[in-house]
Design a protein around this motif. Structure first.
Motif, PDB file in Angstrom:
ATOM      1  N   ASP A 131       0.814  -1.219   0.000  1.00 52.88           N
ATOM      2  CA  ASP A 131       0.000   0.000   0.000  1.00 52.88           C
ATOM      3  C   ASP A 131       0.847   1.268   0.000  1.00 52.88           C
ATOM      4  O   ASP A 131       0.522   2.238  -0.689  1.00 52.88           O
ATOM      5  CB  ASP A 131      -0.946   0.008   1.203  1.00 52.88           C
ATOM      6  CG  ASP A 131      -2.134  -0.920   1.021  1.00 52.88           C
ATOM      7  OD1 ASP A 131      -2.398  -1.330  -0.125  1.00 52.88           O
ATOM      8  OD2 ASP A 131      -2.787  -1.241   2.029  1.00 52.88           O
ATOM      9  N   ARG A 132       1.927   1.283   0.774  1.00 50.00           N
ATOM     10  CA  ARG A 132       2.734   2.507   0.820  1.00 50.00           C
ATOM     11  C   ARG A 132       3.417   2.753  -0.524  1.00 50.00           C
ATOM     12  O   ARG A 132       3.632   3.902  -0.908  1.00 50.00           O
ATOM     13  CB  ARG A 132       3.745   2.436   1.952  1.00 50.00           C
ATOM     14  CG  ARG A 132       4.989   1.610   1.689  1.00 50.00           C
ATOM     15  CD  ARG A 132       5.906   1.589   2.883  1.00 50.00           C
ATOM     16  NE  ARG A 132       7.133   0.855   2.599  1.00 50.00           N
ATOM     17  CZ  ARG A 132       7.736   0.072   3.476  1.00 50.00           C
ATOM     18  NH1 ARG A 132       7.233  -0.090   4.693  1.00 50.00           N
ATOM     19  NH2 ARG A 132       8.858  -0.555   3.145  1.00 50.00           N
ATOM     20  N   LYS A 133       3.743   1.667  -1.238  1.00 53.34           N
ATOM     21  CA  LYS A 133       4.328   1.842  -2.567  1.00 53.34           C
ATOM     22  C   LYS A 133       3.248   2.242  -3.572  1.00 53.34           C
ATOM     23  O   LYS A 133       3.457   3.154  -4.381  1.00 53.34           O
ATOM     24  CB  LYS A 133       5.034   0.557  -3.006  1.00 53.34           C
ATOM     25  CG  LYS A 133       6.274   0.237  -2.187  1.00 53.34           C
ATOM     26  CD  LYS A 133       6.930  -1.072  -2.617  1.00 53.34           C
ATOM     27  CE  LYS A 133       8.186  -1.340  -1.797  1.00 53.34           C
ATOM     28  NZ  LYS A 133       8.847  -2.613  -2.190  1.00 53.34           N
ATOM     29  N   TYR A 134       2.116   1.585  -3.520  1.00 51.13           N
ATOM     30  CA  TYR A 134       1.032   1.900  -4.445  1.00 51.13           C
ATOM     31  C   TYR A 134       0.595   3.352  -4.276  1.00 51.13           C
ATOM     32  O   TYR A 134       0.326   4.058  -5.261  1.00 51.13           O
ATOM     33  CB  TYR A 134      -0.151   0.960  -4.214  1.00 51.13           C
ATOM     34  CG  TYR A 134      -1.230   1.071  -5.263  1.00 51.13           C
ATOM     35  CD1 TYR A 134      -1.214   0.260  -6.389  1.00 51.13           C
ATOM     36  CD2 TYR A 134      -2.268   1.997  -5.131  1.00 51.13           C
ATOM     37  CE1 TYR A 134      -2.196   0.355  -7.360  1.00 51.13           C
ATOM     38  CE2 TYR A 134      -3.244   2.117  -6.094  1.00 51.13           C
ATOM     39  CZ  TYR A 134      -3.210   1.288  -7.210  1.00 51.13           C
ATOM     40  OH  TYR A 134      -4.182   1.404  -8.176  1.00 51.13           O
ATOM     41  N   ASP A 135       0.522   3.809  -3.035  1.00 52.34           N
ATOM     42  CA  ASP A 135       0.121   5.191  -2.755  1.00 52.34           C
ATOM     43  C   ASP A 135       1.276   6.176  -2.887  1.00 52.34           C
ATOM     44  O   ASP A 135       1.066   7.387  -2.731  1.00 52.34           O
ATOM     45  CB  ASP A 135      -0.476   5.285  -1.351  1.00 52.34           C
ATOM     46  CG  ASP A 135      -1.805   4.560  -1.241  1.00 52.34           C
ATOM     47  OD1 ASP A 135      -2.533   4.493  -2.243  1.00 52.34           O
ATOM     48  OD2 ASP A 135      -2.104   4.040  -0.143  1.00 52.34           O
ATOM     49  N   PRO A 295      -9.878  -4.260  -4.300  1.00 52.75           N
ATOM     50  CA  PRO A 295      -9.623  -5.084  -5.488  1.00 52.75           C
ATOM     51  C   PRO A 295      -8.926  -4.345  -6.621  1.00 52.75           C
ATOM     52  O   PRO A 295      -8.154  -4.947  -7.378  1.00 52.75           O
ATOM     53  CB  PRO A 295     -11.028  -5.542  -5.902  1.00 52.75           C
ATOM     54  CG  PRO A 295     -11.842  -5.447  -4.651  1.00 52.75           C
ATOM     55  CD  PRO A 295     -11.299  -4.274  -3.903  1.00 52.75           C
ATOM     56  N   GLY A 296      -9.156  -3.039  -6.726  1.00 53.61           N
ATOM     57  CA  GLY A 296      -8.549  -2.277  -7.806  1.00 53.61           C
ATOM     58  C   GLY A 296      -7.038  -2.211  -7.740  1.00 53.61           C
ATOM     59  O   GLY A 296      -6.378  -1.935  -8.749  1.00 53.61           O
ATOM     60  N   ARG A 297      -6.476  -2.484  -6.567  1.00 53.34           N
ATOM     61  CA  ARG A 297      -5.030  -2.464  -6.403  1.00 53.34           C
ATOM     62  C   ARG A 297      -4.387  -3.792  -6.802  1.00 53.34           C
ATOM     63  O   ARG A 297      -3.156  -3.911  -6.779  1.00 53.34           O
ATOM     64  CB  ARG A 297      -4.657  -2.152  -4.946  1.00 53.34           C
ATOM     65  CG  ARG A 297      -5.130  -0.793  -4.505  1.00 53.34           C
ATOM     66  CD  ARG A 297      -4.712  -0.470  -3.085  1.00 53.34           C
ATOM     67  NE  ARG A 297      -5.098   0.908  -2.790  1.00 53.34           N
ATOM     68  CZ  ARG A 297      -4.357   1.742  -2.080  1.00 53.34           C
ATOM     69  NH1 ARG A 297      -3.210   1.346  -1.568  1.00 53.34           N
ATOM     70  NH2 ARG A 297      -4.760   2.980  -1.875  1.00 53.34           N
TER      71      ARG A 297
END
Length: 319
Positions: A131-135, A295-297
């Motif tokens: 999550d921290r990378k995706y964000d 789910p979109g991630r």
């Protein structure tokens, strides 16, 4: 994934494999003998492998343990929401300790305990990393600095903006502009160059460990860890460990990029691959449970998770 593609991964269990390693020289052999002697009674159960057949037999023994266990509990362990079988955990711990002791003796490292920089991570921890990378979080907002290896596709499209750095940098304004332009699938592909989604990491099982440093430049031919990599390439297989993500395995796209710091205890990592090949649906169900919060991630990894699991180095060679 089409059924035809899935069939590629359904290999017979307990198949013979070759492993990658290089025969030790006289000097290294003497060092290993000294380390073995230092273990004394405390190291009596540690294993030193001398042939492919011994590794295959060790893998088969682990597979027997997994096949006699509750498949749901085994799958939970593999995806990072459950515990390893006690005997399997004990063997992994002993072998990793044997490896780090030998690495320390062979490379002059002062503290064997400092060699392992990352090992077992549960799915919740891997989710936070994802999550921290995706964000694309900055350091002050929960980020952890640079990550990954920028793909050729992104560099080809945004090279002038990205600059010369090989990694993504959430604190770099130019990188932030590019990242905001990427689709969810592109973001996932970028993260997956050197990181896996929750549920898919080899670190969940405890079979894999990151050694010394996870900075790519440290492992270059002229980097500060070049000698350590040479030692590991020549000797890690003696303790059952192989480099999972290599330049060769990365060619079978999609796959994780080469990681010279990532070494897995092959008898366990191989047994896990056989378990997944035999029962992918149980693993898939648990992965979907892990990913249903957003789910979109996970749209891309949802369709490609088996590629990232199986596009790895499974070989070692004993000369």
């Amino acid at each position: 994934m089409p059924d035809a593609a899935k069939d590629r991964y359904k290999k017979p269990m307990y198949t013979r494999r070759q492993f990658v390693g290089i025969a030790t020289g006289v000097g290294t052999t003497l060092a290993l003998v000294a380390v073995s002697a230092a273990f004394g009674k405390a190291g009596a159960q540690r294993k030193t492998y001398t042939s492919q057949q011994e590794l295959v037999e060790a893998k088969n023994a682990i597979s027997e343990i997994l096949s006699s266990s509750d498949p749901v509990k085994t799958a939970a362990w593999i995806v990072g929401t459950g515990d390893a079988p006690t005997s399997v955990k004990t063997e992994m711990d002993q072998q990793l300790d044997a490896l780090t002791q030998a690495v320390a003796a062979g490379t002059g490292a002062k503290d064997p305990a400092s060699i392992v920089v990352s090992r077992t991570r549960d799915a919740a921890t891997q989710r936070r990393i994802w999550d921290r990378k995706y964000d694309f979080l900055r350091r002050g907002d929960g980020g952890a600095g640079t990550f990954g290896t920028i793909t050729e596709e992104s560099r080809g499209q945004y090279g002038d903006t990205l600059g010369a750095g090989i990694q993504w940098d959430p604190d770099n304004e130019a990188h932030r502009i590019v990242w905001s332009s990427l689709t969810p699938e592109q973001r996932q592909i970028e993260i997956l160059q050197t990181s896996t989604a929750p549920g898919v990491s080899q670190h969940h099982s405890g079979a894999a460990a990151d050694l010394f440093s996870t900075e790519p430049n440290d492992w270059s031919n002229n980097g500060p860890l070049a000698a350590q990599y040479t030692w590991l390439s020549r000797n890690a297989a003696r303790y059952g460990f192989i480099q999972t993500y290599t330049a060769s395995s990365a060619k079978d796209q999609p796959a994780v990029s080469a990681e010279p710091w990532h070494w897995a205890y092959a008898p366990v990592s191989e047994a896990i691959l056989d378990f997944i090949r035999a029962d992918p649906s149980t693993i898939r169900g648990q992965l979907e449970n892990l990913w249903n919060y957003a789910p979109g991630r996970y749209t891309y990894i949802h369709e490609n998770w088996q590629n990232y699991v199986f596009h790895v180095n499974e070989r070692a060679h004993f000369a």
